[in-house]
Structure formats: structure tokens, C-alpha cells
Motif scaffolding. Structure first.
Motif, PDB file in Angstrom:
ATOM      1  N   GLU A  39       0.838  -1.195   0.000  1.00  0.00           N
ATOM      2  CA  GLU A  39       0.000   0.000   0.000  1.00  0.00           C
ATOM      3  C   GLU A  39       0.877   1.250   0.000  1.00  0.00           C
ATOM      4  OE1 GLU A  39      -3.178   0.361   2.813  1.00  0.00           O
ATOM      5  OE2 GLU A  39      -3.399  -1.826   2.912  1.00  0.00           O
ATOM      6  N   GLU A  40       0.434   2.241  -0.749  1.00  0.00           N
ATOM      7  CA  GLU A  40       1.163   3.504  -0.777  1.00  0.00           C
ATOM      8  C   GLU A  40       0.706   4.360   0.393  1.00  0.00           C
ATOM      9  OE1 GLU A  40       1.976   7.200  -3.827  1.00  0.00           O
ATOM     10  OE2 GLU A  40       1.169   5.322  -4.586  1.00  0.00           O
ATOM     11  N   GLU A  41       1.668   5.007   1.038  1.00  0.00           N
ATOM     12  CA  GLU A  41       1.362   5.878   2.163  1.00  0.00           C
ATOM     13  C   GLU A  41       1.822   7.284   1.852  1.00  0.00           C
ATOM     14  OE1 GLU A  41       2.783   4.982   6.049  1.00  0.00           O
ATOM     15  OE2 GLU A  41       2.012   2.940   5.990  1.00  0.00           O
ATOM     16  N   MET A  42       1.125   8.248   2.413  1.00  0.00           N
ATOM     17  CA  MET A  42       1.554   9.635   2.274  1.00  0.00           C
ATOM     18  C   MET A  42       2.793   9.825   3.143  1.00  0.00           C
ATOM     19  SD  MET A  42      -0.477  10.896   0.120  1.00  0.00           S
ATOM     20  CE  MET A  42       0.046  12.591   0.212  1.00  0.00           C
ATOM     21  N   PRO A  43       3.760  10.620   2.680  1.00  0.00           N
ATOM     22  CA  PRO A  43       4.963  10.830   3.481  1.00  0.00           C
ATOM     23  C   PRO A  43       4.647  11.613   4.752  1.00  0.00           C
ATOM     24  CG  PRO A  43       4.967  12.226   1.520  1.00  0.00           C
ATOM     25  CD  PRO A  43       3.786  11.327   1.415  1.00  0.00           C
ATOM     26  N   ASP A  44       5.329  11.227   5.838  1.00  0.00           N
ATOM     27  CA  ASP A  44       5.178  11.994   7.074  1.00  0.00           C
ATOM     28  C   ASP A  44       6.239  13.087   7.101  1.00  0.00           C
ATOM     29  OD1 ASP A  44       7.563  10.750   7.764  1.00  0.00           O
ATOM     30  OD2 ASP A  44       6.670   9.475   9.304  1.00  0.00           O
ATOM     31  N   ASP A  47       9.788  11.890   6.380  1.00  0.00           N
ATOM     32  CA  ASP A  47       9.952  11.571   4.961  1.00  0.00           C
ATOM     33  C   ASP A  47      10.140  12.842   4.138  1.00  0.00           C
ATOM     34  OD1 ASP A  47       9.559   8.832   5.464  1.00  0.00           O
ATOM     35  OD2 ASP A  47       7.389   9.022   5.188  1.00  0.00           O
TER      36      ASP A  47
END
Length: 72
Positions: A39-44, A47
Motif C-alpha cells: 500500500e502507498e502511504e503519504m509521506p510523514d 519523509d
């Protein structure tokens, strides 16, 4: 460790490198997820900071050799 795992480790130690590589490819095919399964996650925030450093800091492109890394 179970007996079968010990047998596998023993077998690997006597394999040729080519056989060990073939065995590793079998393991990867069976147990590694494909890129489509991740799954792709939004960068925190961390990141985003790292991505900015890669983009703007020329020293960020220097790599450390594995043997020079100190592990705690």
C-alpha cells in the motif's frame, strides 16, 4: 529452532553459490510480496525532510560502506 529449519540451514551451508541463489529465488517467489501488494502511504514529516535533503543537499548523496556503519 525446529529440526526442519536446522536441516535447511545445514543444506544451505553445503550448497554451491549458484544453488543457494536458486533456492533464494524460490523463497522470494513464495514469500515476498509483489510491489502491487504494498500500500502507498503519504509521506510523514520525517519523509518530507529526507526528500528535501535529497533534493537540496549535495552531501546527502554520499553513501557509507556497510563495514563503516557502527551497529548498536
Amino acid at each position: 529452532m525446529t529440526a526442519v529449519k536446522e536441516k535447511i540451514i545445514g543444506a544451505i551451508t553445503v550448497m554451491t553459490d549458484a544453488d543457494a541463489e536458486y533456492f533464494w529465488e524460490l523463497i522470494e517467489k513464495k514469500y515476498s510480496p509483489s510491489w502491487d501488494d504494498i500500500e502507498e502511504e503519504m509521506p510523514d514529516e520525517t519523509d518530507i525532510q529526507m526528500l528535501e535533503a535529497i533534493k537540496n543537499d549535495p552531501e546527502c548523496h554520499e553513501f557509507t560502506r556497510e563495514q563503516d556503519i557502527v551497529w548498536d
